[in-house]
Design a protein around this motif. Structure first.
Motif, mmCIF file in Angstrom:
data_model
loop_
_atom_site.group_PDB
_atom_site.id
_atom_site.type_symbol
_atom_site.label_atom_id
_atom_site.label_comp_id
_atom_site.label_asym_id
_atom_site.label_seq_id
_atom_site.Cartn_x
_atom_site.Cartn_y
_atom_site.Cartn_z
ATOM 1 N N GLU A 63 48.070 46.913 49.241
ATOM 2 C CA GLU A 63 46.796 47.448 48.753
ATOM 3 C C GLU A 63 46.928 47.718 47.269
ATOM 4 N N VAL A 64 46.018 47.174 46.490
ATOM 5 C CA VAL A 64 46.074 47.347 45.035
ATOM 6 C C VAL A 64 44.718 47.828 44.539
ATOM 7 N N VAL A 65 44.730 48.385 43.346
ATOM 8 C CA VAL A 65 43.500 48.826 42.678
ATOM 9 C C VAL A 65 43.347 48.009 41.407
ATOM 10 N N LEU A 66 42.221 47.329 41.281
ATOM 11 C CA LEU A 66 41.889 46.573 40.078
ATOM 12 C C LEU A 66 40.849 47.351 39.293
ATOM 13 N N SER A 67 41.140 47.609 38.026
ATOM 14 C CA SER A 67 40.210 48.388 37.206
ATOM 15 C C SER A 67 40.142 47.812 35.805
ATOM 16 N N ASP A 68 39.334 48.470 34.963
ATOM 17 C CA ASP A 68 39.235 48.010 33.577
ATOM 18 C C ASP A 68 40.573 48.074 32.850
ATOM 19 N N SER A 69 41.462 48.932 33.284
ATOM 20 C CA SER A 69 42.776 49.024 32.640
ATOM 21 C C SER A 69 43.634 47.801 32.928
ATOM 22 N N ASP A 70 43.241 46.986 33.915
ATOM 23 C CA ASP A 70 43.964 45.749 34.233
ATOM 24 C C ASP A 70 43.298 44.533 33.609
ATOM 25 N N ALA A 71 42.374 44.757 32.688
ATOM 26 C CA ALA A 71 41.609 43.655 32.101
ATOM 27 C C ALA A 71 42.524 42.668 31.390
ATOM 28 N N MET A 72 42.203 41.393 31.513
ATOM 29 C CA MET A 72 42.969 40.339 30.844
ATOM 30 C C MET A 72 42.629 40.268 29.354
ATOM 31 N N MET A 73 41.366 40.594 29.021
ATOM 32 C CA MET A 73 40.926 40.592 27.628
ATOM 33 C C MET A 73 40.095 41.846 27.374
ATOM 34 N N PRO A 74 40.213 42.475 26.200
ATOM 35 C CA PRO A 74 39.512 43.731 25.933
ATOM 36 C C PRO A 74 37.998 43.650 26.100
ATOM 37 N N ASN A 75 37.397 42.486 25.791
ATOM 38 C CA ASN A 75 35.942 42.362 25.862
ATOM 39 C C ASN A 75 35.455 41.779 27.183
ATOM 40 N N MET A 76 36.355 41.625 28.162
ATOM 41 C CA MET A 76 35.978 41.100 29.470
ATOM 42 C C MET A 76 36.554 42.010 30.555
ATOM 43 N N LYS A 77 35.786 43.035 30.908
ATOM 44 C CA LYS A 77 36.237 44.021 31.887
ATOM 45 C C LYS A 77 35.314 44.010 33.099
ATOM 46 N N LEU A 78 35.765 44.626 34.173
ATOM 47 C CA LEU A 78 34.946 44.722 35.382
ATOM 48 C C LEU A 78 33.588 45.370 35.093
ATOM 49 N N SER A 79 33.623 46.412 34.271
ATOM 50 C CA SER A 79 32.398 47.168 34.000
ATOM 51 C C SER A 79 31.393 46.382 33.176
ATOM 52 N N ASN A 80 31.805 45.239 32.608
ATOM 53 C CA ASN A 80 30.884 44.434 31.806
ATOM 54 C C ASN A 80 30.046 43.474 32.660
ATOM 55 N N PHE A 81 30.349 43.385 33.973
ATOM 56 C CA PHE A 81 29.651 42.431 34.830
ATOM 57 C C PHE A 81 29.130 43.151 36.077
ATOM 58 N N PRO A 82 27.876 42.911 36.432
ATOM 59 C CA PRO A 82 27.305 43.624 37.584
ATOM 60 C C PRO A 82 27.907 43.206 38.913
ATOM 61 N N GLU A 83 28.248 41.924 39.077
ATOM 62 C CA GLU A 83 28.822 41.431 40.327
ATOM 63 C C GLU A 83 30.116 40.684 40.067
ATOM 64 N N VAL A 84 31.073 40.892 40.972
ATOM 65 C CA VAL A 84 32.370 40.225 40.840
ATOM 66 C C VAL A 84 32.765 39.653 42.200
ATOM 67 N N GLN A 85 33.766 38.798 42.188
ATOM 68 C CA GLN A 85 34.325 38.229 43.408
ATOM 69 C C GLN A 85 35.825 38.471 43.409
ATOM 70 N N LEU A 86 36.360 38.957 44.518
ATOM 71 C CA LEU A 86 37.793 39.196 44.664
ATOM 72 C C LEU A 86 38.462 37.936 45.204
ATOM 73 N N MET A 87 39.650 37.643 44.692
ATOM 74 C CA MET A 87 40.382 36.453 45.123
ATOM 75 C C MET A 87 41.871 36.777 45.149
ATOM 76 N N ALA A 88 42.588 36.102 46.061
ATOM 77 C CA ALA A 88 44.050 36.196 46.121
ATOM 78 C C ALA A 88 44.589 34.785 46.313
#
Length: 403
Positions: free
Chosen positions: A338-363
């Motif tokens: 079990e993991v938590v993905l948040s803005d602190s795990d962002a790959m790029m500073p200007n592309m965070k979870l909070s910048n997009f209304p809908e996301v898709q989880l993948m493994a």
């Protein structure tokens, strides 16, 4: 080097033999010529005596002819084993002079144009160095002997960095860039050496070098690590977390750097939680987006994967760029997890979870360790980025990057 010079000496002796043998043969031919001339002179003297005796009536015609025949046979016996005379001769002085000049010229030309220093370095590198100082000394001599060897310059720069000589390292990396071109890895190493040589004071030059490196390779590890360090030193803790999380995804699970990197990320998060650093209030608001997801492997795939296969768990925008917004890297052996993905795990500073209304989880299971391509994958349906309910994700389908 002793073996090398012994071998060279033997070759010179062979070369001398080709020059001196004709001289020795010439002396032998001269001796044969002198002996033949003496035999001819004796034959002529004998014939003259026979003719004088014939004129005096001591010998008759038959005795005179028999005496001449006998003298001719003796001359033939004495000269039949003599070597034929050579029409062309070099003389004695020229071959002897050449015998001394050729080796002297060969040694002189080799010392000027040859590579005796490289031979010595090759023999020296055949044994392991006993210390970092010895390795650095060898690399310095290697670079001096081969100034256009980009690989030697690169390793010399790394050795200087290990000795805490960033100024010298920066010069070595700069020369390597001049020889090999502006490769992202070289640019990152050059920027890092300049940063530490400048007492960790960030400048426009360092920013330009790291920007160029990441433009050519967005995953260039030295630039990501350096930008994280510079952001942390500048009290921009969220930027440091962002860069270090991007770096963390690139490192293998067993990499020794992961522990230090994770420690740096935790310290930066503690600073953010305490409200420290520049722009901490804005960061706290932006960090509200986080997704909890439990990932497991389908039973049907457990015999088709290996424990050390890499697993990437990430979230991407449901509509928009396919680049992961937040990601974690684990191995199959750690599943289920079990993991938590948040803005602190962002790959790029200007592309965070909070910048997009809908996301898709993948493994994704990727045996080659490539985030964008693998063998097996699990996907969720699109969901709001501010979802608080824990999600469940099963890796159960063949990977198809186009989907």
């Amino acid at each position: 080097m002793t073996d090398f010079w012994l071998a060279s000496g033997l070759l010179l002796l062979v070369a001398l033999s080709f020059l001196l043998i004709p001289v020795l043969r010439g002396r032998r031919a001269q001796q044969e010529e002198d002996r033949t001339a003496l035999n001819v002179a004796l034959y002529q003297e004998r014939v003259a005596e026979l003719q004088a005796q014939g004129a005096e009536g001591v010998l008759n015609a038959e005795q005179l002819a028999r005496g001449r025949d006998e003298a001719a046979r003796e001359l033939l016996d004495d000269t039949e084993n003599a070597e034929p005379l050579r029409s062309a001769r070099l003389g004695k002085a020229l071959p002897i002079l050449a015998a001394f000049l050729v080796p002297a010229m060969a040694v002189g030309l080799y010392l000027h144009f040859g590579a005796s220093d490289k031979v010595a370095l090759t023999q020296e590198f055949a044994t392991a160095p006993q210390s970092l100082e010895e390795m650095t000394s060898r690399l310095e001599r290697s670079v001096a002997a081969q100034p256009d060897n980009a690989e030697g310059l690169y390793f010399l720069g790394r050795a200087y960095m290990a000795q805490e000589r960033p100024g010298d390292a920066a010069k070595a990396f700069e020369r390597a860039v001049g020889v090999a071109g502006r490769a992202p890895e070289l640019l990152g190493q050059w920027a890092q050496a300049l940063y530490f040589a400048n007492n960790k004071q960030w400048t426009a030059q360092f920013q330009a070098l790291t920007d160029e490196a990441l433009k050519a390779d967005p995953n260039e590890v030295t630039s990501l690590g350096l930008l994280g360090i510079a952001a942390f030193e500048g009290e921009r803790y969220q930027e440091a977390v962002d860069y270090w999380n991007r770096l963390l995804v690139q490192l293998p699970q067993g990499d020794s750097s992961r522990t230090a990197l994770l420690g740096g990320i935790e310290r930066a998060k503690e600073k953010i939680a305490a409200g420290e650093g520049k722009g901490s209030a804005a960061v706290a608001t932006a960090s509200a987006a986080s997704l909890t997801v439990k990932v497991e492997l389908a039973d049907a795939l457990k015999d088709k994967v290996r424990p050390d296969d890499v697993v990437f768990i990430f979230a991407r925008a449901a509509s928009g760029p396919s680049l992961p917004l937040a990601a974690r890297r684990i191995t199959v052996a750690q599943l289920p997890i079990e993991v938590v993905l948040s803005d602190s795990d962002a790959m790029m500073p200007n592309m965070k979870l909070s910048n997009f209304p809908e996301v898709q989880l993948m493994a994704r299971v990727s045996r080659a360790g490539q985030p964008g391509k693998g063998e097996w994958i699990g996907r969720s349906s699109p969901l709001p980025s501010d979802t608080r309910k824990p999600q469940h994700l099963t890796i159960d389908s063949p990977d198809n990057p186009d989907k």
